[in-house]
Write a protein that holds these residues in place. Structure first.
Motif, PDB file in Angstrom:
ATOM      1  N   CYS A 434       0.843  -1.212   0.000  1.00  0.00           N
ATOM      2  CA  CYS A 434       0.000   0.000   0.000  1.00  0.00           C
ATOM      3  C   CYS A 434       0.875   1.258   0.000  1.00  0.00           C
ATOM      4  O   CYS A 434       0.571   2.238  -0.688  1.00  0.00           O
ATOM      5  N   LYS A 435       1.953   1.203   0.765  1.00  0.00           N
ATOM      6  CA  LYS A 435       2.845   2.360   0.856  1.00  0.00           C
ATOM      7  C   LYS A 435       3.433   2.676  -0.509  1.00  0.00           C
ATOM      8  O   LYS A 435       3.542   3.851  -0.904  1.00  0.00           O
ATOM      9  N   GLN A 436       3.805   1.652  -1.259  1.00  0.00           N
ATOM     10  CA  GLN A 436       4.428   1.857  -2.560  1.00  0.00           C
ATOM     11  C   GLN A 436       3.465   2.461  -3.581  1.00  0.00           C
ATOM     12  O   GLN A 436       3.885   3.153  -4.496  1.00  0.00           O
ATOM     13  N   ARG A 437       2.178   2.186  -3.420  1.00  0.00           N
ATOM     14  CA  ARG A 437       1.215   2.807  -4.353  1.00  0.00           C
ATOM     15  C   ARG A 437       0.516   4.026  -3.715  1.00  0.00           C
ATOM     16  O   ARG A 437      -0.477   4.526  -4.243  1.00  0.00           O
ATOM     17  N   GLU A 438       1.016   4.444  -2.534  1.00  0.00           N
ATOM     18  CA  GLU A 438       0.520   5.633  -1.810  1.00  0.00           C
ATOM     19  C   GLU A 438      -0.926   5.476  -1.343  1.00  0.00           C
ATOM     20  O   GLU A 438      -1.663   6.457  -1.213  1.00  0.00           O
ATOM     21  N   GLN A 439      -1.353   4.255  -1.094  1.00  0.00           N
ATOM     22  CA  GLN A 439      -2.720   4.045  -0.610  1.00  0.00           C
ATOM     23  C   GLN A 439      -2.752   4.212   0.911  1.00  0.00           C
ATOM     24  O   GLN A 439      -2.012   3.533   1.631  1.00  0.00           O
ATOM     25  N   PRO A 440      -3.579   5.123   1.443  1.00  0.00           N
ATOM     26  CA  PRO A 440      -3.649   5.272   2.901  1.00  0.00           C
ATOM     27  C   PRO A 440      -4.198   3.997   3.551  1.00  0.00           C
ATOM     28  O   PRO A 440      -5.105   3.359   2.997  1.00  0.00           O
ATOM     29  N   VAL A 441      -3.646   3.641   4.719  1.00  0.00           N
ATOM     30  CA  VAL A 441      -4.026   2.398   5.394  1.00  0.00           C
ATOM     31  C   VAL A 441      -4.471   2.704   6.819  1.00  0.00           C
ATOM     32  O   VAL A 441      -3.793   3.427   7.554  1.00  0.00           O
ATOM     33  N   LEU A 442      -5.613   2.151   7.192  1.00  0.00           N
ATOM     34  CA  LEU A 442      -6.058   2.180   8.589  1.00  0.00           C
ATOM     35  C   LEU A 442      -5.984   0.755   9.117  1.00  0.00           C
ATOM     36  O   LEU A 442      -6.664  -0.132   8.597  1.00  0.00           O
ATOM     37  N   VAL A 443      -5.130   0.529  10.114  1.00  0.00           N
ATOM     38  CA  VAL A 443      -4.953  -0.814  10.680  1.00  0.00           C
ATOM     39  C   VAL A 443      -5.723  -0.880  11.990  1.00  0.00           C
ATOM     40  O   VAL A 443      -5.459  -0.109  12.917  1.00  0.00           O
ATOM     41  N   GLY A 444      -6.693  -1.786  12.066  1.00  0.00           N
ATOM     42  CA  GLY A 444      -7.515  -1.903  13.280  1.00  0.00           C
ATOM     43  C   GLY A 444      -7.048  -3.053  14.162  1.00  0.00           C
ATOM     44  O   GLY A 444      -6.802  -4.162  13.683  1.00  0.00           O
ATOM     45  N   THR A 445      -6.894  -2.786  15.468  1.00  0.00           N
ATOM     46  CA  THR A 445      -6.528  -3.832  16.430  1.00  0.00           C
ATOM     47  C   THR A 445      -7.600  -3.914  17.508  1.00  0.00           C
ATOM     48  O   THR A 445      -8.410  -2.994  17.665  1.00  0.00           O
ATOM     49  N   THR A 446      -7.584  -5.019  18.286  1.00  0.00           N
ATOM     50  CA  THR A 446      -8.607  -5.199  19.328  1.00  0.00           C
ATOM     51  C   THR A 446      -8.133  -4.774  20.702  1.00  0.00           C
ATOM     52  O   THR A 446      -8.916  -4.738  21.645  1.00  0.00           O
ATOM     53  N   LYS A 450      -1.918  -5.128  21.387  1.00  0.00           N
ATOM     54  CA  LYS A 450      -1.678  -5.607  20.025  1.00  0.00           C
ATOM     55  C   LYS A 450      -1.256  -4.460  19.102  1.00  0.00           C
ATOM     56  O   LYS A 450      -0.510  -4.668  18.154  1.00  0.00           O
ATOM     57  N   SER A 451      -1.723  -3.250  19.403  1.00  0.00           N
ATOM     58  CA  SER A 451      -1.249  -2.073  18.646  1.00  0.00           C
ATOM     59  C   SER A 451       0.253  -1.909  18.827  1.00  0.00           C
ATOM     60  O   SER A 451       0.986  -1.618  17.884  1.00  0.00           O
ATOM     61  N   GLU A 452       0.697  -2.108  20.072  1.00  0.00           N
ATOM     62  CA  GLU A 452       2.115  -1.923  20.376  1.00  0.00           C
ATOM     63  C   GLU A 452       2.972  -3.015  19.734  1.00  0.00           C
ATOM     64  O   GLU A 452       4.084  -2.752  19.265  1.00  0.00           O
ATOM     65  N   ALA A 513      -0.434   7.494   4.203  1.00  0.00           N
ATOM     66  CA  ALA A 513      -0.565   7.533   5.673  1.00  0.00           C
ATOM     67  C   ALA A 513      -0.854   6.129   6.208  1.00  0.00           C
ATOM     68  O   ALA A 513      -1.630   5.372   5.610  1.00  0.00           O
ATOM     69  N   ILE A 514      -0.212   5.780   7.325  1.00  0.00           N
ATOM     70  CA  ILE A 514      -0.441   4.492   7.985  1.00  0.00           C
ATOM     71  C   ILE A 514      -0.864   4.805   9.418  1.00  0.00           C
ATOM     72  O   ILE A 514      -0.112   5.417  10.179  1.00  0.00           O
ATOM     73  N   THR A 515      -2.082   4.406   9.777  1.00  0.00           N
ATOM     74  CA  THR A 515      -2.625   4.720  11.100  1.00  0.00           C
ATOM     75  C   THR A 515      -3.071   3.424  11.775  1.00  0.00           C
ATOM     76  O   THR A 515      -3.894   2.686  11.228  1.00  0.00           O
ATOM     77  N   ILE A 516      -2.523   3.155  12.960  1.00  0.00           N
ATOM     78  CA  ILE A 516      -2.915   1.982  13.743  1.00  0.00           C
ATOM     79  C   ILE A 516      -3.857   2.463  14.840  1.00  0.00           C
ATOM     80  O   ILE A 516      -3.526   3.391  15.586  1.00  0.00           O
ATOM     81  N   ALA A 517      -5.046   1.863  14.928  1.00  0.00           N
ATOM     82  CA  ALA A 517      -6.038   2.339  15.905  1.00  0.00           C
ATOM     83  C   ALA A 517      -6.691   1.164  16.624  1.00  0.00           C
ATOM     84  O   ALA A 517      -6.933   0.117  16.027  1.00  0.00           O
ATOM     85  N   THR A 518      -6.962   1.362  17.911  1.00  0.00           N
ATOM     86  CA  THR A 518      -7.664   0.352  18.716  1.00  0.00           C
ATOM     87  C   THR A 518      -9.126   0.746  18.825  1.00  0.00           C
ATOM     88  O   THR A 518      -9.434   1.853  19.243  1.00  0.00           O
ATOM     89  N   ASN A 519     -10.025  -0.175  18.430  1.00  0.00           N
ATOM     90  CA  ASN A 519     -11.473   0.049  18.538  1.00  0.00           C
ATOM     91  C   ASN A 519     -11.890   1.435  18.054  1.00  0.00           C
ATOM     92  O   ASN A 519     -11.972   2.382  18.825  1.00  0.00           O
ATOM     93  N   THR A 579      -6.507  -6.628  11.995  1.00  0.00           N
ATOM     94  CA  THR A 579      -5.559  -7.661  12.422  1.00  0.00           C
ATOM     95  C   THR A 579      -6.239  -8.830  13.113  1.00  0.00           C
ATOM     96  O   THR A 579      -5.579  -9.780  13.494  1.00  0.00           O
ATOM     97  N   GLU A 580      -7.548  -8.745  13.307  1.00  0.00           N
ATOM     98  CA  GLU A 580      -8.245  -9.782  14.066  1.00  0.00           C
ATOM     99  C   GLU A 580      -9.745  -9.532  13.963  1.00  0.00           C
ATOM    100  O   GLU A 580     -10.177  -8.408  13.762  1.00  0.00           O
TER     101      GLU A 580
END
Length: 933
Positions: A434-446, A450-452, A513-519, A579-580
């Motif tokens: 995704c980074k190579q094609r500049e696609q923004p990513v939202l990564v969801g964790t529980t 797990k975010s850490e 942009a890469i954003t990791i977020a919990t709930n 991620t889950e």
């Protein structure tokens, strides 16, 4: 083959489709009024509010005004905010006005949807409450949407943590009041502890719209709001209980580590009855008599402390204190304490100083608080999966509103890996792509943990975590494509700093942009592709004065965002990477819904492993052996729609189980709620003072009747009367020294005659006091004694109910229904409380003597015990409010006392009500300068 139900839906549409279609004529009528509204001047548009209020005063109903009122709000919003309600937003508003739940996808503008029904219902002047999940959103929305209400002549108010009672009362008097669910609930509880109506801040529960309704009325529903104050020191009691536990053997108790519960066996009960009896702590003959609920409760807490909680794992001992360790993060949590006596049990176990236990002064669940509203509505992006619960608990119907633009998001099938390591490797690989094609990513964790873990893995792969406090953290992504791809940065969010999070989330749609977020539920800020212009302007130009330079820079930022949006669209829109699977489908849907707003393209995909909690619980052993037989190699994933369906069924089972838990907790709380309503209503009547004298007289007569009935059996001869006992009780409880033995010797006397004589004697004593001190002063005396006695007994009753609730589950082992047992014994305890209220009030009033014939000082709110707010999970003991308080204390500590000038209150910052006053008087702030606030 298509089933009959599916065929009927294809021909006639679903029931939901038909309900939405039925609202279209009203939307057409609102649209027809638009040219007329646009032709009005600002003054004419504002005058509509008084016009509508006059119509209501003349007998019109709110439904009669819906079409013109909605048209008025739409035009006001267009002029003030530059936002015009879409047709689907008007449909959502009508649903809210009807007291239903509006399900609208993320990005469909729910915040704006609420303005029309809020305005319409506020016209009655009874107050409308808009409930949000955090202080930041409440503040943002009252400033933002409040512009529309204020333009149309309505007043707005804001309820947030840390404001004074005067500010709260003013906010509740407004036509529209924004605030958080916690603050509304706590204000209700505090009001019912006040000593006069003038100091109560709420003015009723007319109409509420709950934003993120699933989060507030479902996720937080099992955790009651509690206001507590410190109890008297019971160190000896805890230490005595602690000495009993080492006497127990493994046959005396049962431990369930999964449920974190500990119970005594029959052998254990017998052993404890003997130990309690020897210590003089057993009342009656049985451990499970209702008088012993407190002892049983603390014995169970002592057992948990010794057998379930391990030192250096669940807690540590530091500086002679027991400090909790967070089970998710492994961090120490100083200042936070386990509830219901468990922390004191751990302190007794570790032989450290035992801090006083907090006593519940008042409590309510969100279910019972929000069911008090005459009309309740809610809005969220995900409610359909909980539709049964909303209807069952709150009688709220969920209506699914279609999107303004067709959804373009592609939801891919889940990928299932054998191990967590393989899953994380696949996630990192996809983030790189995704980074190579500049696609923004939202990564969801529980979870935060797990975010850490994921953050560490990204750092090992050459990515750098940005500092949330740095306003220019995202600037490397605003540059050319080549520089963007080289800027391997990411942000990690959790639910700690709402305002900074809103700024980061607003920029999570920037290319690369890469954003990791919990709930991700309840954030209240949309992820806009290219970024959010308003947020960037606030952050980058915050201190820049108005003028041509600022206007030029604003135009540059907006043009830059348009260009960035085109790049994000070309890259495929926002990619939601989970991620889950969460145990609730609703949380998964909330995460998915972040992508594809307002017709934007987007993708979503869930990554799972057989070691995930959900997969482990639902038969991963068989699945793992099956995958091995199929020849699944390391690093390979299985992808199939059947797996999605199987997981959805597993989630449905978990949801049903959680619903049952919440429903069961509500059944128990309903018992307390019925009693709570009776007590709160009686307090209000007492505060008015008009019925005090009659109530006190009635109590006195009932006490006399009860005393006589206890010592003179029905139809008994005078020689069978317990005249000695009656004389003693009358002297003790009424302060009357009367010759009841002589009365019994009189010929033909009956119990009715004794009652009549006692009532006459008592009435004459009270009449003499009225003649001596004056009727007004005696009314004040009666009011003060009655209110203080009721409050003290109610607090004791709440403690008894808490402890009864914690032990009544054991009755199930005896084939008895715990709920029925709780209802029966709670009723007995309530009757005992009312009997004690009558006796103690009567006894005090019969004895009261006033110095210099002055009325006693009426209790004031300053006499209330020091109060602490809690939002405590009954299953884990975790207290959400203490975390918020710790943040507040940390913020307060940032302004060191040395920076405070005692002579200049402007330098004091936020001062706690119970802190020493910075002026140096030695008094608490609330008794000094704080009394003026």
């Amino acid at each position: 083959m298509v089933g009959l139900g599916a065929l009927a839906r294809m021909i006639f549409g679903s029931e939901n489709d038909r309900k939405v279609k039925a609202l279209r004529p009203m939307v057409d009528a609102i649209n027809a009024l638009e040219p007329e509204m646009q032709a009005l001047s600002d003054e004419q548009l504002k005058a509509k509010t008084n016009e509508f209020r006059e119509q209501l005063a003349n007998g019109a109903k709110l439904d009669d005004l819906l079409v013109p009122a909605f048209a008025t709000v739409r035009e006001a919003s267009r002029r003030v905010l530059g936002l015009r309600h879409y047709d689907v937003q008007l449909i959502g508003g009508i649903v809210l006005h009807r007291g239903q739940i509006t399900e609208m996808r993320t990005g469909e503008g729910k915040t704006l949807v609420a303005t029309a029904p809020v305005y319409l219902n506020a016209l009655e002047g009874k107050g409308v409450h808009v409930v949000t999940v955090n202080d930041y959103l409440a503040s943002r929305d009252v400033d933002w949407m409040g512009q529309v209400y204020r333009f149309l002549g309505l007043t707005t108010g804001l309820i947030v943590h840390g404001i004074s009672d005067q500010e709260r009362a003013a906010a509740y008097q407004a036509d529209v009041t924004y605030g958080t669910n916690n603050e509304f609930g706590f204000d209700y509880l505090r009001d019912n502890m006040k000593y006069d109506r003038e100091s109560m801040v709420q003015r009723g529960h007319n109409y509420a719209i709950v934003d993120e309704v699933d989060s507030i009325l479902v996720d937080e529903a099992r955790t009651p709001l509690i206001i507590s104050g410190p109890l008297e020191d019971r160190t000896d009691f805890y230490n005595t209980i602690d000495t009993f536990i080492p006497h127990l053997t493994e046959e005396d108790y049962e431990i369930d580590e999964k449920q974190r519960s500990a119970t005594f066996t029959e052998e254990g009960n017998e052993k404890l009855e003997k130990l309690l009896s020897e210590a003089g702590l057993l009342k009656g003959t049985s451990l499970y008599d209702v008088e012993n609920v407190s002892a049983v409760h603390h014995l169970q807490q002592g057992l948990k402390a010794h057998k379930l909680f391990q030192r250096d794992k669940d807690y540590i001992v530091r500086n002679n204190e027991v400090v909790i360790i967070d089970e998710f993060t492994g961090r120490m949590m100083p200042g936070r304490r386990f509830s219901e006596g468990l922390h004191q049990a751990l302190e007794a176990k570790e032989k450290v100083a035992i801090q006083p236990e907090n006593q519940t002064l008042a409590s309510v669940t969100f279910q019972n608080y929000f069911r008090m509203y005459d009309k309740l509505a809610g809005m969220t992006g995900t409610a359909m999966t909980e539709a049964e619960e909303f209807m069952d608990i709150y009688s709220l119907e969920v209506i699914d509103i279609p999107t303004n633009m067709p959804v373009q998001r592609v939801d891919e099938d889940d990928e299932v890996y054998r191990t967590v390591e393989e899953k994380y490797n696949a996630i990192i690989h996809l983030i790189d792509e995704c980074k190579q094609r500049e696609q923004p990513v939202l990564v969801g964790t529980t979870s935060i943990e797990k975010s850490e873990i994921l953050a560490e893995l990204l750092q090992k792969n050459g990515y750098k975590q940005i500092d949330l406090a740095d306003p220019k953290a995202f600037s490397p992504l605003y540059r050319s494509s080549e520089e963007n791809k080289k800027a391997k940065i990411f942000a990690v969010l959790n639910a700690r700093y709402h305002e900074q999070e809103a700024q980061i989330i607003a920029q999570a749609g920037v290319p690369g942009a890469i954003t990791i977020a919990t709930n991700m539920a309840g954030r209240g800020t949309d992820i806009q592709l290219g970024g959010n212009a308003d947020m960037r302007i606030d952050v980058e130009l915050g201190d820049m004065p108005e003028g041509p330079d600022r206007e030029a820079r604003e135009a540059e930022i907006k043009a830059e965002i348009e260009a960035l949006k085109e790049r994000a669209l070309a890259a495929g829109g926002l990619f939601v990477l989970a991620t889950e699977r969460h145990e609730s489908r609703r949380i998964d849907n909330q995460l998915r819904g972040r992508s594809g707003r307002q017709g934007d393209p987007g993708r979503s995909k869930f990554f799972l492993s057989l070691q995930d909690d959900l997969m482990r619980i639902f038969g991963s052993d068989r699945m793992e052996s099956m995958l091995k037989k199929l020849g699944l190699q390391e690093g390979e994933a299985i992808v199939h729609p059947w797996i999605n369906k199987a997981l959805e069924k597993a989630q449905q089972k978990v949801e049903a189980r959680n619903f049952d838990i919440r429903k069961n907790l509500l059944k128990f709380d309903d018992v307390m709620n019925d009693q709570r309503k009776v007590v709160f209503e009686q307090r209000l009547e007492m505060m008015d003072g008009d019925v005090i004298h009659e109530a006190v007289e009635e109590m006195r007569e009932e006490v006399i009747e009860d005393l006589v009935a206890a010592h003179i059996p029905e139809r008994a001869y005078p020689e069978q009367w317990d005249t000695d006992g009656l004389e003693e009780e009358v002297k003790t409880k009424l302060g009357l020294d009367l010759p009841i033995k002589d009365w019994a010797a009189e010929e033909g006397i009956a119990d009715e005659e004794v009652i009549a004589r006692l009532k006459k004697e008592a009435s004459e004593i009270m009449a003499a006091k009225v003649a001596n001190y004056g009727a007004d002063i005696m009314r004040q005396v009666e009011k003060a004694i009655l209110l203080q006695t009721l409050d003290r007994l109610w607090r004791e009753h709440l403690m008894n109910l808490d402890q009864l609730r914690s032990v009544v589950g054991l009755r199930g082992y005896g084939q008895r229904d715990p709920l029925q047992e709780y209802k029966t014994e709670a009723f007995t305890l309530f009757e005992t409380m009312l009997t004690n209220l009558r006796q103690e009030t009567t006894s005090q009033l019969m004895r009261v003597e006033l110095v210099q014939q002055e009325a006693p000082r009426m209790p004031t709110n300053e006499d209330l015990p020091e109060m602490h707010a809690h939002h405590t999970d009954p299953l884990t003991g975790e207290d959400e409010m203490s975390a918020a308080d710790q943040q507040m204390l940390a913020a307060r500590a940032a302004r060191a006392p040395a920076d405070r000038d005692p002579a200049n209150p402007e330098t004091w910052g936020k001062v706690g009500r119970n802190e020493p006053c910075p002026c140096g008087s030695g008094k608490k702030f609330k008794h000094c300068h704080g009394a003026l606030v």
